[in-house]
Write a protein that holds these residues in place. Structure first.
Motif, PDB file in Angstrom:
ATOM      1  N   PRO A 157      47.481  44.127  47.048  1.00 30.13           N
ATOM      2  CA  PRO A 157      46.481  44.046  45.956  1.00 30.13           C
ATOM      3  C   PRO A 157      45.576  42.835  46.161  1.00 30.13           C
ATOM      4  CG  PRO A 157      48.721  44.279  45.082  1.00 30.13           C
ATOM      5  CD  PRO A 157      48.859  44.057  46.560  1.00 30.13           C
ATOM      6  N   LEU A 158      44.400  42.903  45.559  1.00 25.89           N
ATOM      7  CA  LEU A 158      43.454  41.786  45.694  1.00 25.89           C
ATOM      8  C   LEU A 158      44.017  40.534  45.033  1.00 25.89           C
ATOM      9  CD1 LEU A 158      40.161  43.689  44.846  1.00 25.89           C
ATOM     10  CD2 LEU A 158      40.630  42.534  47.002  1.00 25.89           C
ATOM     11  N   ASP A 159      43.732  39.419  45.653  1.00 25.05           N
ATOM     12  CA  ASP A 159      44.140  38.140  45.093  1.00 25.05           C
ATOM     13  C   ASP A 159      43.322  37.882  43.814  1.00 25.05           C
ATOM     14  OD1 ASP A 159      44.803  35.588  44.595  1.00 25.05           O
ATOM     15  OD2 ASP A 159      44.114  34.745  46.501  1.00 25.05           O
ATOM     16  N   PRO A 160      43.976  37.597  42.664  1.00 23.01           N
ATOM     17  CA  PRO A 160      43.213  37.374  41.416  1.00 23.01           C
ATOM     18  C   PRO A 160      42.165  36.265  41.560  1.00 23.01           C
ATOM     19  CG  PRO A 160      45.541  37.600  40.919  1.00 23.01           C
ATOM     20  CD  PRO A 160      45.429  37.593  42.408  1.00 23.01           C
ATOM     21  N   GLU A 161      42.447  35.264  42.416  1.00 26.34           N
ATOM     22  CA  GLU A 161      41.457  34.188  42.617  1.00 26.34           C
ATOM     23  C   GLU A 161      40.207  34.717  43.303  1.00 26.34           C
ATOM     24  OE1 GLU A 161      43.128  30.811  44.601  1.00 26.34           O
ATOM     25  OE2 GLU A 161      44.624  30.523  43.027  1.00 26.34           O
ATOM     26  N   PHE A 162      40.415  35.625  44.265  1.00 28.11           N
ATOM     27  CA  PHE A 162      39.272  36.253  44.947  1.00 28.11           C
ATOM     28  C   PHE A 162      38.446  37.056  43.939  1.00 28.11           C
ATOM     29  CE2 PHE A 162      37.479  40.057  46.941  1.00 28.11           C
ATOM     30  CZ  PHE A 162      36.682  39.503  47.929  1.00 28.11           C
ATOM     31  N   VAL A 163      39.150  37.782  43.065  1.00 25.79           N
ATOM     32  CA  VAL A 163      38.458  38.586  42.046  1.00 25.79           C
ATOM     33  C   VAL A 163      37.657  37.671  41.120  1.00 25.79           C
ATOM     34  CG1 VAL A 163      38.762  40.222  40.145  1.00 25.79           C
ATOM     35  CG2 VAL A 163      40.211  40.396  42.170  1.00 25.79           C
ATOM     36  N   ASP A 164      38.266  36.568  40.719  1.00 25.77           N
ATOM     37  CA  ASP A 164      37.559  35.615  39.839  1.00 25.77           C
ATOM     38  C   ASP A 164      36.314  35.064  40.523  1.00 25.77           C
ATOM     39  OD1 ASP A 164      39.317  35.955  37.819  1.00 25.77           O
ATOM     40  OD2 ASP A 164      40.564  34.218  38.303  1.00 25.77           O
ATOM     41  N   SER A 165      36.458  34.743  41.825  1.00 21.95           N
ATOM     42  CA  SER A 165      35.304  34.162  42.530  1.00 21.95           C
ATOM     43  C   SER A 165      34.187  35.201  42.687  1.00 21.95           C
ATOM     44  CB  SER A 165      35.729  33.628  43.900  1.00 21.95           C
ATOM     45  OG  SER A 165      36.105  34.701  44.738  1.00 21.95           O
ATOM     46  N   ALA A 166      34.565  36.488  42.736  1.00 17.80           N
ATOM     47  CA  ALA A 166      33.543  37.538  42.858  1.00 17.80           C
ATOM     48  C   ALA A 166      32.693  37.658  41.593  1.00 17.80           C
ATOM     49  CB  ALA A 166      34.207  38.878  43.172  1.00 17.80           C
ATOM     50  N   LEU A 167      33.212  37.109  40.483  1.00 15.87           N
ATOM     51  CA  LEU A 167      32.427  37.141  39.239  1.00 15.87           C
ATOM     52  C   LEU A 167      31.199  36.249  39.333  1.00 15.87           C
ATOM     53  CD1 LEU A 167      35.356  36.989  36.667  1.00 15.87           C
ATOM     54  CD2 LEU A 167      33.702  38.834  36.855  1.00 15.87           C
ATOM     55  N   THR A 168      31.289  35.208  40.165  1.00 13.85           N
ATOM     56  CA  THR A 168      30.164  34.273  40.269  1.00 13.85           C
ATOM     57  C   THR A 168      29.478  34.327  41.638  1.00 13.85           C
ATOM     58  OG1 THR A 168      31.781  32.591  40.878  1.00 13.85           O
ATOM     59  CG2 THR A 168      31.030  32.601  38.581  1.00 13.85           C
ATOM     60  N   ASN A 169      30.127  34.938  42.627  1.00 18.83           N
ATOM     61  CA  ASN A 169      29.569  34.964  43.981  1.00 18.83           C
ATOM     62  C   ASN A 169      29.164  36.402  44.357  1.00 18.83           C
ATOM     63  OD1 ASN A 169      29.147  34.962  46.737  1.00 18.83           O
ATOM     64  ND2 ASN A 169      30.709  33.416  47.142  1.00 18.83           N
ATOM     65  N   PRO A 170      27.862  36.694  44.416  1.00 17.56           N
ATOM     66  CA  PRO A 170      27.430  38.077  44.682  1.00 17.56           C
ATOM     67  C   PRO A 170      27.935  38.620  46.025  1.00 17.56           C
ATOM     68  CG  PRO A 170      25.566  36.702  44.046  1.00 17.56           C
ATOM     69  CD  PRO A 170      26.723  35.800  44.201  1.00 17.56           C
ATOM     70  N   LEU A 171      28.057  37.738  47.035  1.00 14.59           N
ATOM     71  CA  LEU A 171      28.529  38.222  48.344  1.00 14.59           C
ATOM     72  C   LEU A 171      29.965  38.727  48.254  1.00 14.59           C
ATOM     73  CD1 LEU A 171      27.020  35.610  50.815  1.00 14.59           C
ATOM     74  CD2 LEU A 171      26.344  37.986  50.504  1.00 14.59           C
ATOM     75  N   ARG A 172      30.779  38.027  47.466  1.00  9.86           N
ATOM     76  CA  ARG A 172      32.168  38.476  47.294  1.00  9.86           C
ATOM     77  C   ARG A 172      32.220  39.755  46.463  1.00  9.86           C
ATOM     78  NH1 ARG A 172      36.021  33.181  47.141  1.00  9.86           N
ATOM     79  NH2 ARG A 172      35.511  32.596  49.258  1.00  9.86           N
ATOM     80  N   ALA A 173      31.288  39.865  45.503  1.00 13.66           N
ATOM     81  CA  ALA A 173      31.228  41.106  44.712  1.00 13.66           C
ATOM     82  C   ALA A 173      30.882  42.282  45.633  1.00 13.66           C
ATOM     83  CB  ALA A 173      30.188  40.966  43.603  1.00 13.66           C
ATOM     84  N   ILE A 174      29.973  42.041  46.597  1.00 18.42           N
ATOM     85  CA  ILE A 174      29.612  43.090  47.558  1.00 18.42           C
ATOM     86  C   ILE A 174      30.834  43.450  48.405  1.00 18.42           C
ATOM     87  CG2 ILE A 174      28.216  43.580  49.621  1.00 18.42           C
ATOM     88  CD1 ILE A 174      25.982  41.891  48.356  1.00 18.42           C
ATOM     89  N   ASP A 175      31.565  42.427  48.849  1.00 19.78           N
ATOM     90  CA  ASP A 175      32.768  42.678  49.651  1.00 19.78           C
ATOM     91  C   ASP A 175      33.803  43.471  48.860  1.00 19.78           C
ATOM     92  OD1 ASP A 175      31.956  41.602  51.965  1.00 19.78           O
ATOM     93  OD2 ASP A 175      32.944  39.665  51.718  1.00 19.78           O
TER      94      ASP A 175
END
Lengths: 229, 221
Positions: free
Chosen positions: A32-50
């Motif tokens: 499963p996705l790391d919750p920290e990665f998910v949190d960072s995707a809330l503010t980082n568009p590149l991570r949201a794309i990933d």
């Protein structure tokens, strides 16, 4: 000539320099996705794309494990909203919202039916799980439309609006259809990784039939919004 | 990277010059600028789409890595086409010296160039697929799909860019005219106003204008 992956690891003519990463290892189940990665995707568009495009297996694993589902659903929702706007602006500045309405609007209209029908047939999927699966389509479609926006802008700038057998709007409709198709493919990639979340294969059948409803609503939405020109 | 880009631009300019020689010195010299410009426009317009498509199949590729990989596609294709420039120039000069001043050997010259562009494109595609496989450990199937999609995007955008930037080489009947640098969305001889319509008309094959059609039939006799 054989590719490195086809060569045995021992006695390789390429010697020990062949990177081991190229050899096909047996696939491990995704984590499963790391919750920290998910949190960072809330503010980082590149991570949201990933998260939206590159992590179908791990999003699927998160659906099974129930990890950070509401945040993933929120990221997919925001991605669906924001990344579809550039394409809408290319179609017409006043109609910037139309692509959002087409993809996200159609999904929101159809998601209740997916939830109710799957529950009715005994597939106990939680609302968050359904939202993550459902929002995959508009989120991926929005990202592909974002990539296609410069192409459509170029076609619009170089093609005449007048009497032509192949107007730029037809090409634009093909690109929008490809974007939605990419979303549907991604939904199934995610579902294949998340199929343990449902008690039986019946959910896949529900999902398949739901696609017919969704595509019909999508088609109608496109007509109502005059996206065909 | 800069050296690679310069090689791409030089090689494409060489091929463009050879191609334009079939019509006139004016077209040949204009192609020295037009062909590199065609590649730059295609690369810039498609850059975002290349990357978004790559995110879905090869997440390990960064935006820069994608641009490098697609740049190498254009580089390989340009180098292959440049190597064929002497042959293209020979065909161009000989057909120009012997044509009838109407349609000439326009169709066969066009067919030859479409064929070599297709061969060069396919070879570049194969090499880039292998490069993605070995450099990034990408499995063969997604590598083929990814590079194939890049090529389709490039073809769709590059085709329209080429249509707008035409003429690259014209009918012998137009020799002596000085057309604008880019003809843009003006209808072509069959009335197409964009690349996709031109492709559609190539499939449907409507008649050429009577003055040119008569010349073509005369030549067949």
């Amino acid at each position: 000539m054989s590719t490195p992956a086809e060569q045995p690891l021992s006695n390789s003519p390429a010697g020990p320099d062949v990177p081991l990463a190229i050899a096909r290892a047996p696939r491990r189940p995704a984590l499963p996705l790391d919750p920290e990665f998910v949190d960072s995707a809330l503010t980082n568009p590149l991570r949201a794309i990933d998260l939206t495009l590159a992590e179908a297996d791990r999003v699927g694993a998160s659906v099974v494990a129930g990890v950070a589902l509401s945040r993933i659903a929120f990221i997919l929702l925001v991605t669906s909203l924001l990344f579809a706007i550039p394409y809408g602006c290319v179609l017409s500045l006043a109609g910037w919202w139309k692509v959002v309405a087409l993809t996200l609007g159609s999904t929101v209209i159809c998601l209740p039916s997916l939830f109710v029908f799957s529950s009715y047939l005994g597939q106990r999927m939680r609302l968050e799980q359904i939202l993550v699966l459902g929002f995959t389509i508009p989120a991926v479609a929005a990202l592909f439309s974002f990539g296609f926006a410069p192409i459509v802008a170029f076609l619009r700038a170089t093609m005449s609006e007048g009497d032509t057998q192949v107007p730029w709007r037809s090409i634009s409709n093909v690109l929008l259809a490809l974007s939605v198709l990419a979303g549907v493919v991604q939904l199934w990639r995610t579902w294949l990784a998340a199929r343990n979340a449902a008690p039986s294969n019946l959910f896949a059948m529900v999902l398949l039939v739901w696609h017919a409803v969704f595509l019909h609503v999508l088609w109608r939405m496109g007509t109502v919004l005059h996206l065909g020109g | 990277m800069i050296r690679g880009a310069l090689t791409t631009l030089t090689c494409s300019a060489l091929y463009g010059f050879a191609l334009g020689s079939a019509h006139s010195e004016l077209y040949a010299t204009r192609n020295l600028v037009k062909f590199p410009l065609l590649i730059v426009i295609t690369g810039v317009v498609c850059a975002l789409a290349y990357w978004i498509v790559a995110r879905a199949f090869a997440p390990m590729l960064s935006f820069l890595a994608v641009q490098r990989a697609t740049g190498r596609l254009f580089h390989d294709m340009s180098v292959l086409l440049a190597s064929l420039s002497p042959a293209v120039a020979f065909l161009a000069w000989t057909s120009r010296a012997t044509d009838d001043g109407m349609l000439g050997s326009y169709d066969s010259f066009l067919a030859f160039n479409v064929a070599i562009v297709a061969v060069a494109g396919s070879l570049a595609l194969l090499r880039q697929t292998r490069a993605l496989f070995t450099q990034y450990g990408l499995a063969p199937a997604p590598a083929k799909l990814l590079v194939g999609l890049w090529l389709v995007l490039s073809l769709g955008v590059g085709g329209q860019a080429a249509f707008v930037m035409r003429p690259f080489f014209g009918f012998p009947a137009t020799r002596g005219n000085t057309p604008p640098f880019f003809v843009g969305a003006e209808p072509d001889l069959r009335g197409a106003t964009n690349f996709y319509e031109a492709v559609w008309q190539t499939i449907r094959r409507p008649r050429l204008p009577s003055w040119l059609d008569a010349g073509a039939r005369e030549q067949k006799k």
